[in-house]
Design a protein around this motif. Structure first.
Motif, PDB file in Angstrom:
ATOM      1  N   TYR A  64      -5.355  19.227  -0.187  1.00 58.58           N
ATOM      2  CA  TYR A  64      -7.505  19.113   1.170  1.00 58.58           C
ATOM      3  C   TYR A  64      -8.036  19.523   0.759  1.00 58.58           C
ATOM      4  CZ  TYR A  64      -2.669  20.207   4.051  1.00 58.58           C
ATOM      5  OH  TYR A  64      -1.358  20.164   5.150  1.00 58.58           O
ATOM      6  N   PRO A  65      -9.465  19.695   1.511  1.00 61.74           N
ATOM      7  CA  PRO A  65     -10.499  20.194   0.528  1.00 61.74           C
ATOM      8  C   PRO A  65     -10.379  21.609   0.220  1.00 61.74           C
ATOM      9  CG  PRO A  65     -10.618  18.853   3.035  1.00 61.74           C
ATOM     10  CD  PRO A  65      -9.089  19.023   2.276  1.00 61.74           C
ATOM     11  N   PRO A  66     -11.314  21.831  -0.851  1.00 59.17           N
ATOM     12  CA  PRO A  66     -11.947  20.788  -1.754  1.00 59.17           C
ATOM     13  C   PRO A  66     -12.038  20.229  -2.442  1.00 59.17           C
ATOM     14  CG  PRO A  66     -11.775  23.686  -1.992  1.00 59.17           C
ATOM     15  CD  PRO A  66     -10.695  23.389  -1.435  1.00 59.17           C
ATOM     16  N   PHE A  67     -10.599  20.423  -2.747  1.00 65.69           N
ATOM     17  CA  PHE A  67     -10.195  19.163  -3.973  1.00 65.69           C
ATOM     18  C   PHE A  67     -10.133  17.525  -3.246  1.00 65.69           C
ATOM     19  CE2 PHE A  67      -7.000  18.086  -7.194  1.00 65.69           C
ATOM     20  CZ  PHE A  67      -7.915  18.086  -8.514  1.00 65.69           C
ATOM     21  N   GLY A  68      -9.208  17.892  -1.816  1.00 69.86           N
ATOM     22  CA  GLY A  68      -9.399  16.715  -1.580  1.00 69.86           C
ATOM     23  C   GLY A  68      -9.861  16.190   0.176  1.00 69.86           C
ATOM     24  N   LYS A  69      -9.468  14.998   0.596  1.00 74.63           N
ATOM     25  CA  LYS A  69     -10.186  14.719   2.189  1.00 74.63           C
ATOM     26  C   LYS A  69      -9.078  15.261   2.685  1.00 74.63           C
ATOM     27  CE  LYS A  69     -13.926  12.137  -0.196  1.00 74.63           C
ATOM     28  NZ  LYS A  69     -14.748  10.847   0.183  1.00 74.63           N
ATOM     29  N   ARG A  70      -7.859  15.359   2.882  1.00 78.39           N
ATOM     30  CA  ARG A  70      -6.919  15.249   3.922  1.00 78.39           C
ATOM     31  C   ARG A  70      -6.984  16.246   4.630  1.00 78.39           C
ATOM     32  NH1 ARG A  70      -0.322  17.206   2.082  1.00 78.39           N
ATOM     33  NH2 ARG A  70       0.371  16.995   4.079  1.00 78.39           N
ATOM     34  N   GLY A  71      -6.714  14.948   5.971  1.00 72.82           N
ATOM     35  CA  GLY A  71      -6.692  15.802   6.827  1.00 72.82           C
ATOM     36  C   GLY A  71      -5.456  16.926   7.455  1.00 72.82           C
ATOM     37  N   VAL A  72      -5.601  17.536   8.681  1.00 75.49           N
ATOM     38  CA  VAL A  72      -4.581  18.842   8.568  1.00 75.49           C
ATOM     39  C   VAL A  72      -3.749  18.367   9.735  1.00 75.49           C
ATOM     40  CG1 VAL A  72      -3.869  21.697   8.481  1.00 75.49           C
ATOM     41  CG2 VAL A  72      -6.516  20.869   7.603  1.00 75.49           C
ATOM     42  N   GLY A  73      -2.391  18.796   9.357  1.00 77.15           N
ATOM     43  CA  GLY A  73      -1.853  17.942  10.425  1.00 77.15           C
ATOM     44  C   GLY A  73      -0.500  19.394  10.353  1.00 77.15           C
ATOM     45  N   LEU A  74      -0.228  19.651  11.175  1.00 77.91           N
ATOM     46  CA  LEU A  74       1.465  20.641  11.541  1.00 77.91           C
ATOM     47  C   LEU A  74       2.662  20.044  11.568  1.00 77.91           C
ATOM     48  CD1 LEU A  74      -0.740  23.758  13.246  1.00 77.91           C
ATOM     49  CD2 LEU A  74      -1.022  23.426  10.114  1.00 77.91           C
ATOM     50  N   SER A  75       3.127  19.913  10.252  1.00 75.38           N
ATOM     51  CA  SER A  75       5.028  19.519  10.801  1.00 75.38           C
ATOM     52  C   SER A  75       5.900  19.769   9.898  1.00 75.38           C
ATOM     53  CB  SER A  75       4.618  17.565  10.457  1.00 75.38           C
ATOM     54  OG  SER A  75       5.577  16.836  10.596  1.00 75.38           O
ATOM     55  N   ARG A  76       7.059  18.738   9.358  1.00 76.33           N
ATOM     56  CA  ARG A  76       7.571  19.557   9.377  1.00 76.33           C
ATOM     57  C   ARG A  76       7.176  20.359   7.639  1.00 76.33           C
ATOM     58  NH1 ARG A  76      10.835  18.322   4.750  1.00 76.33           N
ATOM     59  NH2 ARG A  76      12.980  19.208   4.725  1.00 76.33           N
ATOM     60  N   ALA A  77       6.271  19.684   6.993  1.00 76.69           N
ATOM     61  CA  ALA A  77       5.790  20.276   5.698  1.00 76.69           C
ATOM     62  C   ALA A  77       5.558  21.748   5.794  1.00 76.69           C
ATOM     63  CB  ALA A  77       4.507  19.702   5.160  1.00 76.69           C
ATOM     64  N   GLN A  78       4.400  21.707   6.905  1.00 71.95           N
ATOM     65  CA  GLN A  78       3.795  23.199   7.146  1.00 71.95           C
ATOM     66  C   GLN A  78       4.304  23.947   7.927  1.00 71.95           C
ATOM     67  OE1 GLN A  78       2.886  20.030   8.050  1.00 71.95           O
ATOM     68  NE2 GLN A  78       1.240  19.777   6.583  1.00 71.95           N
ATOM     69  N   ASN A  79       6.188  23.690   8.693  1.00 69.61           N
ATOM     70  CA  ASN A  79       7.216  24.606   8.762  1.00 69.61           C
ATOM     71  C   ASN A  79       6.455  24.180  10.686  1.00 69.61           C
ATOM     72  OD1 ASN A  79       9.240  25.890   9.253  1.00 69.61           O
ATOM     73  ND2 ASN A  79       8.594  28.263   8.689  1.00 69.61           N
ATOM     74  N   TYR A  80       6.066  23.501  10.614  1.00 76.10           N
ATOM     75  CA  TYR A  80       5.755  23.498  12.503  1.00 76.10           C
ATOM     76  C   TYR A  80       4.505  24.746  12.355  1.00 76.10           C
ATOM     77  CZ  TYR A  80       9.722  20.287  11.966  1.00 76.10           C
ATOM     78  OH  TYR A  80      10.481  19.546  11.707  1.00 76.10           O
ATOM     79  N   GLY A  81       3.854  24.998  11.867  1.00 75.40           N
ATOM     80  CA  GLY A  81       2.370  25.662  12.602  1.00 75.40           C
ATOM     81  C   GLY A  81       2.943  26.882  11.568  1.00 75.40           C
ATOM     82  N   ASP A  82       4.183  27.490  11.854  1.00 78.71           N
ATOM     83  CA  ASP A  82       4.101  28.800  11.266  1.00 78.71           C
ATOM     84  C   ASP A  82       4.383  28.842   9.158  1.00 78.71           C
ATOM     85  OD1 ASP A  82       4.740  30.849  11.777  1.00 78.71           O
ATOM     86  OD2 ASP A  82       6.774  30.883  11.070  1.00 78.71           O
ATOM     87  N   GLY A  83       3.963  27.619   7.980  1.00 76.94           N
ATOM     88  CA  GLY A  83       3.718  28.312   7.096  1.00 76.94           C
ATOM     89  C   GLY A  83       2.715  27.799   6.607  1.00 76.94           C
TER      90      GLY A  83
END
Length: 252
Positions: free
Chosen positions: A111-130
């Motif tokens: 993710y920014p500022p080191f990268g340019k990845r867009g934010v999505g909420l899925s399994r990796a992010q515990n579906y928005g809770d993490g």
């Protein structure tokens, strides 16, 4: 939670062993996880996996306390984002031939500022809770492996391994020899010299280098290890299956 040790082992240039998943059935991943691999790679560059299979395989591998890597189909923003949002511990990026290629891969992972990845909420992010904890995990533990499988990658190797965010490289032996005009002919002087330069450069810079030992051959593995390779892929699921069957049929 995700395996946190692989990136640390790479930083310490310790030996890690993995293998290649090309068959999408969960039983194959479970069987391979019964053996002392540090990581398994789901290969979506040359094999057909649907998104639900990828997510399922990542979950199975991580449940067995192995790192789940994905060899993505290409160095492209959306495909890298999809597998990381599905929870992968890292990516192996094919055809990294220049510093610019390496930088692109890093930008697509972080993710920014080191990268340019867009934010999505899925399994990796515990579906928005993490999301916050995932950001911390990403910065400390995600793994990016640049695949060196073209002579241009050899020529630009010093620039690639000096790119911040690249954790290791792995040789694609078939395509590397193919880029020189001799696919699969590893005995050719040009191929030998290219690999020798890669090995000397990585050892000199204490940078973890990997190799895919495609035939399930213990002697070839030993020779690869002796050359200083630390991130070693051992064969593939279908070759383990086919060779075992071949030996059994020959024995009867």
């Amino acid at each position: 939670m995700k395996n946190k040790s692989l990136k640390n082992k790479l930083k310490l240039n310790e030996l890690t062993l993995g293998s290649w998943l090309t068959i999408g059935h969960p039983a194959i991943a479970e069987i391979l996880c019964n053996y002392p691999f540090d990581w398994l790679t789901i290969d979506i560059e040359h094999n057909l996996f649907d998104p639900s299979q990828i997510r399922s395989l990542i979950s199975i591998i991580q449940s067995k306390e192995k790192a789940a890597l994905v060899r993505v189909s290409k160095n492209e923003e959306v495909v890298i984002k999809h597998v990381l949002d599905a929870g992968a511990d890292g990516v192996i990026v094919p055809m990294v031939n220049s510093k610019e290629d390496a930088q692109k891969a890093v930008e697509f992972v972080y993710y920014p500022p080191f990268g340019k990845r867009g934010v999505g909420l899925s399994r990796a992010q515990n579906y928005g809770d993490g999301f916050e904890s995932y950001k911390e995990w990403l910065n400390d533990h995600v793994v990016i492996v640049a695949q060196i499988e073209h002579i241009d990658g050899i020529r630009n190797l010093k620039d690639i391994i000096s790119t911040p965010g690249i954790d290791a490289i792995i040789v694609g032996p078939y395509d590397l020899s193919g880029s020189l005009g001799y696919p699969g002919e590893y005995h050719r002087e040009e191929v030998i010299e290219a690999l020798k330069y890669l090995e000397e450069t990585c050892v000199e810079n204490k940078f973890p280098m990997g190799y895919h030992v495609v035939p399930p051959d213990s002697d070839l593995f030993s020779k690869t290890k002796e050359k200083g390779y630390k991130f070693i892929a051992l064969s593939t699921d279908f070759l383990f299956l086919g060779n075992s069957l071949k030996r059994f049929m020959e024995s009867i």
